[in-house]
Enzyme design. Structure first.
Site, PDB file in Angstrom:
ATOM      1  N   CYS A  85       0.839  -1.191   0.000  1.00  0.00           N
ATOM      2  CA  CYS A  85       0.000   0.000   0.000  1.00  0.00           C
ATOM      3  C   CYS A  85       0.884   1.256   0.000  1.00  0.00           C
ATOM      4  O   CYS A  85       1.533   1.534  -0.995  1.00  0.00           O
ATOM      5  CB  CYS A  85      -0.987  -0.038   1.154  1.00  0.00           C
ATOM      6  N   HIS A 202      -3.502  -5.573   0.980  1.00  0.00           N
ATOM      7  CA  HIS A 202      -2.853  -5.796   2.277  1.00  0.00           C
ATOM      8  C   HIS A 202      -2.823  -7.282   2.640  1.00  0.00           C
ATOM      9  O   HIS A 202      -3.780  -7.790   3.247  1.00  0.00           O
ATOM     10  CB  HIS A 202      -3.618  -5.046   3.365  1.00  0.00           C
ATOM     11  N   GLU A 204      -1.146  -8.634   5.003  1.00  0.00           N
ATOM     12  CA  GLU A 204      -1.102  -8.775   6.459  1.00  0.00           C
ATOM     13  C   GLU A 204      -2.499  -8.709   7.071  1.00  0.00           C
ATOM     14  O   GLU A 204      -2.710  -9.190   8.197  1.00  0.00           O
ATOM     15  CB  GLU A 204      -0.189  -7.693   7.077  1.00  0.00           C
TER      16      GLU A 204
END
Length: 225
Positions: A85, A202, A204
């Site tokens: 990002c 993302h 994560e």
């Protein structure tokens, strides 16, 4: 492997990255950008957020932080480097990867789960997947539209450096499945070395089974395992 998660003023996904990596058994620590990379760094994550408030352009100011010289040197030595990002924006601005990320075609902040199609499974970042596999990973950005000159885009495609494209649930790469207007529905690419990658979604936030709707992002992070 010791992974340095670089924290700038305005970063807000650094703790998420550390927790996701720790869940995979990876020794990860947040590193304040002014402190430089630890000597034992074997992997680097440049996380999401709003470094320097996204003044000038998203990632532009952070790209000139002295730590990015060390990140570039580490990347040249083959250390795995992942920009996510805002980290992807920083990576492009710092010359780790080509192109740029700019304002979404909608001119709105987009926060939603999207589908990604694995375009090249023969890389460290995609080895956990099959080519053509569809994964679900969230996005959260206002400047996620990938842009690059036509000839350089053709080079990316020819060199198999496109990792992920936005698609629908059936794997169709369409305008309707493109959340931000990225050229070619591109969601993530490789640098000159396959150990360097940036992506707008993302991983994560799609890695912890107790918190996330999907754990499809774990395969991307396993390169650090």
């Amino acid at each position: 492997m010791t992974v340095a998660v670089v924290q700038f003023g305005g970063s807000n996904c650094d703790r998420d990255a550390v927790r996701a990596l720790s869940h995979l058994g990876v020794d990860a620590e947040r590193v304040w950008h002014e402190d430089g990379l630890p000597e034992d760094t074997e992997g680097i994550v440049v996380p999401g957020g709003f470094s320097y408030g996204d003044y000038l352009r998203a990632g532009a100011m952070a790209a000139h932080s002295p730590i990015m010289n060390a990140v570039r040197d580490a990347a040249a030595d083959g250390v795995p480097v992942l920009g996510v990002c805002n980290g992807a924006q920083i990576g492009c601005e710092a010359g780790l990867t080509p192109g740029a990320f700019t304002t979404n075609a909608s001119a709105r902040f987009q926060c939603e789960y999207v589908h990604l199609r694995i375009e090249n499974a023969d890389t460290p970042w995609t080895a956990a997947y099959d080519e053509g596999e569809i994964v679900s990973v969230p996005i959260a950005h206002g400047e996620g539209r990938f842009e690059i000159a036509n000839d350089r885009y053709d080079d990316l495609v020819a060199d198999d450096r496109v990792l992920f494209r936005y698609c629908d649930a059936d794997g169709n790469v369409t305008d309707d499945a493109n959340p931000n207007g990225s050229k070619g529905n591109v969601a993530g690419i490789l640098g000159q070395r396959e150990t360097v990658a940036v992506l707008m979604p993302h991983p994560e936030r799609a890695s912890l089974p107790d918190l996330n709707r999907s754990v499809d992002g774990r395969g991307i992070l396993q390169v650090f395992g």
